[in-house]
Scaffold this motif. Structure first.
Motif, PDB file in Angstrom:
ATOM      1  N   SER A  14      88.676  38.666  26.280  1.00  0.00           N
ATOM      2  CA  SER A  14      88.714  40.034  25.753  1.00  0.00           C
ATOM      3  C   SER A  14      87.446  40.335  24.958  1.00  0.00           C
ATOM      4  O   SER A  14      86.916  41.454  25.002  1.00  0.00           O
ATOM      5  N   THR A  15      86.942  39.330  24.234  1.00  0.00           N
ATOM      6  CA  THR A  15      85.693  39.496  23.487  1.00  0.00           C
ATOM      7  C   THR A  15      84.532  39.739  24.440  1.00  0.00           C
ATOM      8  O   THR A  15      83.666  40.592  24.183  1.00  0.00           O
ATOM      9  N   LEU A  16      84.512  39.010  25.548  1.00  0.00           N
ATOM     10  CA  LEU A  16      83.459  39.191  26.550  1.00  0.00           C
ATOM     11  C   LEU A  16      83.479  40.605  27.116  1.00  0.00           C
ATOM     12  O   LEU A  16      82.437  41.268  27.216  1.00  0.00           O
ATOM     13  N   PHE A  17      84.668  41.087  27.466  1.00  0.00           N
ATOM     14  CA  PHE A  17      84.813  42.439  28.030  1.00  0.00           C
ATOM     15  C   PHE A  17      84.298  43.497  27.059  1.00  0.00           C
ATOM     16  O   PHE A  17      83.504  44.371  27.422  1.00  0.00           O
ATOM     17  N   VAL A  18      84.745  43.411  25.801  1.00  0.00           N
ATOM     18  CA  VAL A  18      84.352  44.417  24.807  1.00  0.00           C
ATOM     19  C   VAL A  18      82.873  44.284  24.460  1.00  0.00           C
ATOM     20  O   VAL A  18      82.191  45.285  24.218  1.00  0.00           O
ATOM     21  N   LYS A  19      82.368  43.058  24.469  1.00  0.00           N
ATOM     22  CA  LYS A  19      80.955  42.844  24.138  1.00  0.00           C
ATOM     23  C   LYS A  19      80.060  43.545  25.160  1.00  0.00           C
ATOM     24  O   LYS A  19      79.057  44.174  24.798  1.00  0.00           O
ATOM     25  N   ILE A  20      80.430  43.444  26.432  1.00  0.00           N
ATOM     26  CA  ILE A  20      79.607  44.060  27.482  1.00  0.00           C
ATOM     27  C   ILE A  20      79.675  45.577  27.395  1.00  0.00           C
ATOM     28  O   ILE A  20      78.651  46.262  27.262  1.00  0.00           O
ATOM     29  N   PHE A  21      80.887  46.127  27.468  1.00  0.00           N
ATOM     30  CA  PHE A  21      81.025  47.586  27.540  1.00  0.00           C
ATOM     31  C   PHE A  21      80.806  48.245  26.179  1.00  0.00           C
ATOM     32  O   PHE A  21      80.272  49.357  26.114  1.00  0.00           O
ATOM     33  N   GLY A  22      81.200  47.570  25.091  1.00  0.00           N
ATOM     34  CA  GLY A  22      80.938  48.116  23.766  1.00  0.00           C
ATOM     35  C   GLY A  22      79.458  48.197  23.460  1.00  0.00           C
ATOM     36  O   GLY A  22      78.983  49.158  22.851  1.00  0.00           O
ATOM     37  N   SER A  23      78.707  47.192  23.911  1.00  0.00           N
ATOM     38  CA  SER A  23      77.258  47.192  23.700  1.00  0.00           C
ATOM     39  C   SER A  23      76.594  48.328  24.479  1.00  0.00           C
ATOM     40  O   SER A  23      75.723  49.027  23.948  1.00  0.00           O
ATOM     41  N   ILE A  24      77.013  48.518  25.718  1.00  0.00           N
ATOM     42  CA  ILE A  24      76.463  49.609  26.541  1.00  0.00           C
ATOM     43  C   ILE A  24      76.719  50.954  25.874  1.00  0.00           C
ATOM     44  O   ILE A  24      75.811  51.784  25.723  1.00  0.00           O
ATOM     45  N   LEU A  25      77.965  51.174  25.451  1.00  0.00           N
ATOM     46  CA  LEU A  25      78.330  52.460  24.841  1.00  0.00           C
ATOM     47  C   LEU A  25      77.632  52.657  23.500  1.00  0.00           C
ATOM     48  O   LEU A  25      77.153  53.750  23.195  1.00  0.00           O
ATOM     49  N   GLY A  26      77.541  51.577  22.699  1.00  0.00           N
ATOM     50  CA  GLY A  26      76.916  51.681  21.381  1.00  0.00           C
ATOM     51  C   GLY A  26      75.430  51.993  21.453  1.00  0.00           C
ATOM     52  O   GLY A  26      74.924  52.851  20.731  1.00  0.00           O
ATOM     53  N   VAL A  27      74.722  51.294  22.337  1.00  0.00           N
ATOM     54  CA  VAL A  27      73.277  51.538  22.484  1.00  0.00           C
ATOM     55  C   VAL A  27      73.040  52.917  23.088  1.00  0.00           C
ATOM     56  O   VAL A  27      72.132  53.649  22.671  1.00  0.00           O
TER      57      VAL A  27
END
Length: 756
Positions: free
Chosen positions: A168-181
């Protein structure tokens, strides 16, 4: 609690002061902040367990199985490189297209003089993206917030915290990083890529995820902390290689910053992993050159071509570079100090619950949007350079010359920095041959804004890296120095921008070799190596006078019981027996089932000394150490006897080594899974087959400083303390990670608080 022989002192709280408010007393080093909540901490066990069961398994392994293990190690390194390279490319592709579409939309509205609507569109897009990233991070995987490098560093030091490397951390890390940047925050996707690479390696190394129906039985060889540690090291290096397209820099970053243990065989495998990442990225970028990747175009990730035309430098240049390094070190240490204060402040909001975390993200998003859109109005329009080959003003997403509110043939230099992706802003600052592109006032305003925004943005519930904010601030500061120096130096302002970025990175992160190589691979400018080395050494030396590196600070703030490479000076005044305390719980080599179950239920220990007693030996002697996880498996198998007798051969026939292998997160036998009857409680179990007969031991009179270095260098979870004389019981106590923590020691010996 990892083993017995340790007590807890409330005095640790005053010493450690992690991101915990007063009502959350960190009374031991067994809890830490992961995400936004306090979680229990366990230690990883890198020691090779030598019990009869494992020895039998090693002896029975055929040459084919050994060959299979070696092939699997390299295959996993290949898969980690492929996976991390693909994710790195996907991240860049998504960010360039999402952010590009947003900026293009706002730019087109401004060309039609609809400035109010352009701001609403710009801020609205940022808000939607920011809320999406915050909701993912706050509700699904809080541990995905922030950079992730401190967590990976802690894991590779031997600290196992809840959900650090979960799917779950991997999933959020990928998509959360894309959305945040994409949301325009002053954050980078480079730090999260290190965490992403580590998560990919962990997922592959533990045989997948049974919870998500992704399992591979043939990965049973890697069900131990030693092999997982090596895989996660490869993953962290691959993350840097994917983020910066710097394969050698990735290897050096893993060696210099995140790992606590290193060996030559790991160097070879890590280099192979980063080489795979480089090949994957090169192939995908070549594919994108055909224009099939939307707005990504020929971006080539964040490769900045500086290519110095001036390869020589003289004394004034060196003096200017030394000045850059000194001031960069001061600003870098100040950056770390302010990030520390902001993180402590944000912890008050974050602990209130997910809604407050999302609200904080919304506030910072609005502030960032107002700065990015409002500050460029302060700049005056500049006429486009006559000799310019590129389009001016730039119509569209990227480019050095943004039109903003200017008339045709003019550009707004502040908008060229603010209304761009962070990567494009860095390209603009690094560009050479553009001495007059940015006014001095523009650079000062941009530096102040990015410096402050980078500090207040780190710590919100969004995956966020520190590399890009620091590079942005350093590049603008370097360009300021280059502009002021003017005719006094022969170096290009673009090169000053690069050296400024290096000085800031050295001042905040305190790395030297890896940063030097990463920046050289980023900029494709080997001629700058001597100046880069000089500025990094100076900035690190200056910053070290004030505080620690940013990742070290965050590790401490989160409360991770990190074992430093060197022992604290006061440890030389103590010996091993001074910090172990009782009551010590031991088992006989043939122990009553009820006694074992009672000890497991009433203590949090993960390791127990096993004592051989008469009639099996002439006098009590230390047989070895048995792990809680192994005891649970043995008790569930119910190979008991009604009398105290050796039945080890029966246990060896019943169990396989794989039954006692390290389970993945959330797996394995738990105490609640045991169903022991009253009759079985009175029976006996032979612990010989699962007892590690060669645990590391130290004599009770060994200095604590020496024991601490030994504990860290060997990657231990338990260190047995034995008496100096034979007339006493065979074991004095067990040293665990907690016993070496400053808070615990100073709780036992308060007089060390006033001395260093």
């Amino acid at each position: 609690m990892e083993g017995n022989g340790s007590d807890f002192s409330d005095k640790d709280t005053a010493m450690r002061e992690p991101l915990l408010v007063r009502k959350r007393l960190n009374s031991t080093s067994q809890i830490a902040i992961v995400g936004a909540s306090v979680c229990p901490i366990e230690s990883l066990d890198y020691e090779i367990v030598e019990n009869e069961l494992f020895k039998q398994d090693w002896r029975s392994r055929k040459r084919v199985q050994i060959f299979q293990y070696i092939v699997l190690k390299w295959t996993l390194a290949l898969l980690i490189g492929l996976g991390t390279g693909l994710v790195g490319f996907f991240n860049n592709l998504a960010v360039e297209n999402i952010a590009g579409f947003k900026l293009l939309l706002a730019s087109n509205l401004m060309l039609k003089d609809k400035y109010g609507l352009a701001f609403v569109t710009f801020a609205g897009c940022n808000m939607v993206l920011a809320i999406a990233a915050a909701v993912l991070c706050a509700y699904i995987a809080p541990s995905a917030a922030g950079s992730g490098i401190p967590e990976v560093k802690a894991y590779l030091n031997g600290i196992d915290a809840h959900s650090i490397l979960a799917p779950s951390t991997l999933f959020v890390k990928i998509f959360g990083s894309i959305l945040g940047v994409s949301a325009g925050f002053v954050v980078g996707k480079e730090g999260p890529m290190v965490h992403t690479g580590a998560c990919i390696a962990s997922l592959l190394g533990q045989g997948g995820s049974r919870k998500y129906h992704l399992t591979w039985k043939w990965l049973r060889y890697f069900k131990n902390d030693r092999d997982r540690r090596d895989l996660i090291t490869c993953g962290a290096a691959a993350g840097v290689a994917a983020a910066f397209r710097a394969p050698v820099g990735g290897v050096l970053f893993a060696l210099e910053e995140v790992t606590s243990w290193w060996r030559s065989a790991l160097l070879w495998r890590t280099f192979f992993t980063t080489a795979v990442v480089a090949v994957v990225l090169r192939a995908l970028i070549e594919f994108c050159r055909s224009g099939k990747c939307g707005l990504f175009g020929q971006g080539g990730l964040i490769m900045f071509d500086v290519n110095s035309s001036q390869a020589t430098y003289d004394t004034p240049d060196l003096l200017t570079v030394i000045f850059l390094g000194i001031v960069g070190g001061i600003f870098g240490s100040l950056y770390n100090f302010l990030v520390d204060k902001v993180l402590r402040t944000y912890s008050i909001f974050n602990e209130q619950g997910p809604k407050f975390r999302v609200l904080l993200v919304i506030v910072i998003s609005l502030l960032t949007s107002c700065c990015a859109y409002g500050i460029p109005w302060l700049a005056q329009c500049k006429p486009c350079p006559i000799e310019l080959k590129n389009e001016c003003p730039t119509v569209g997403r990227s480019g050095n010359y943004k039109n903003f509110q200017c008339q045709p043939g003019h550009y707004n230099d502040l908008a060229s920095l603010f209304l761009n992706t962070n990567d494009d802003a860095i390209r603009n600052l690094f560009s050479n041959g553009t001495q007059n592109e940015f006014q001095l006032s523009t650079l000062v305003i941009f530096f102040a804004a990015v410096y402050c925004l980078g500090i207040i943005t780190y710590g919100i519930a969004v995956p966020s890296g520190l590399f890009i904010p620091v590079i942005l601030a350093g590049a603008s500061y370097g360009r300021i120095v280059g502009t002021v120096a003017g005719s006094l130096t022969s170096l290009d302002v673009g090169l000053f921008s690069l050296l400024g970025a290096a000085s800031f990175l050295g001042g905040t992160m305190r790395m030297t070799v890896s940063l030097c190589i990463i920046l050289l691979e980023l900029t494709n400018d080997l001629l700058m190596l001597p100046l880069m080395m000089l500025v990094l050494l100076i900035s690190k030396t200056v910053a070290d006078c004030f505080n620690k590196g940013v990742y070290d600070q965050i590790v401490r703030m989160k409360g991770f019981p990190y074992m430093e490479a060197h022992a604290e000076p006061y440890m030389r005044h103590l010996v091993a027996k001074d910090v172990v305390s009782g009551p010590l719980i031991t088992f006989s080599s043939i122990e009553k089932v009820g006694n074992i179950l009672h000890a497991l239920k009433t203590t949090g220990h993960h390791g127990f000394p096993v004592i051989d007693e008469p009639p099996f030996t002439d006098a009590p002697e230390l047989c070895g150490l048995v792990l809680k996880s192994h005891l649970l498996v043995l008790l569930k198998g119910k190979k008991f006897s009604k009398t105290r007798m050796l039945v080890g051969s029966e246990i060896l026939k019943t169990f396989e080594a794989n039954d006692f292998a390290k389970a993945g997160s959330g797996k394995g036998v738990k105490l609640e899974d045991l169903d022991i009857t009253a009759e079985e409680m009175e029976m006996y179990v032979d612990l010989h087959p699962i007892t590690n007969t060669s645990p590391y031991t130290v004599v009770e009179t060994m200095s604590l400083a020496k024991a601490a270095v030994l504990f860290r260098e060997l990657g231990l979870r338990h260190l047995c303390v034995v008496p100096k004389t034979h007339a006493r019981p065979p074991i004095v106590g067990i040293l665990t990670r907690h016993d070496f923590m400053p808070g615990h020691i100073r709780g036992l010996y308060p007089h060390f608080n006033s001395s260093k």
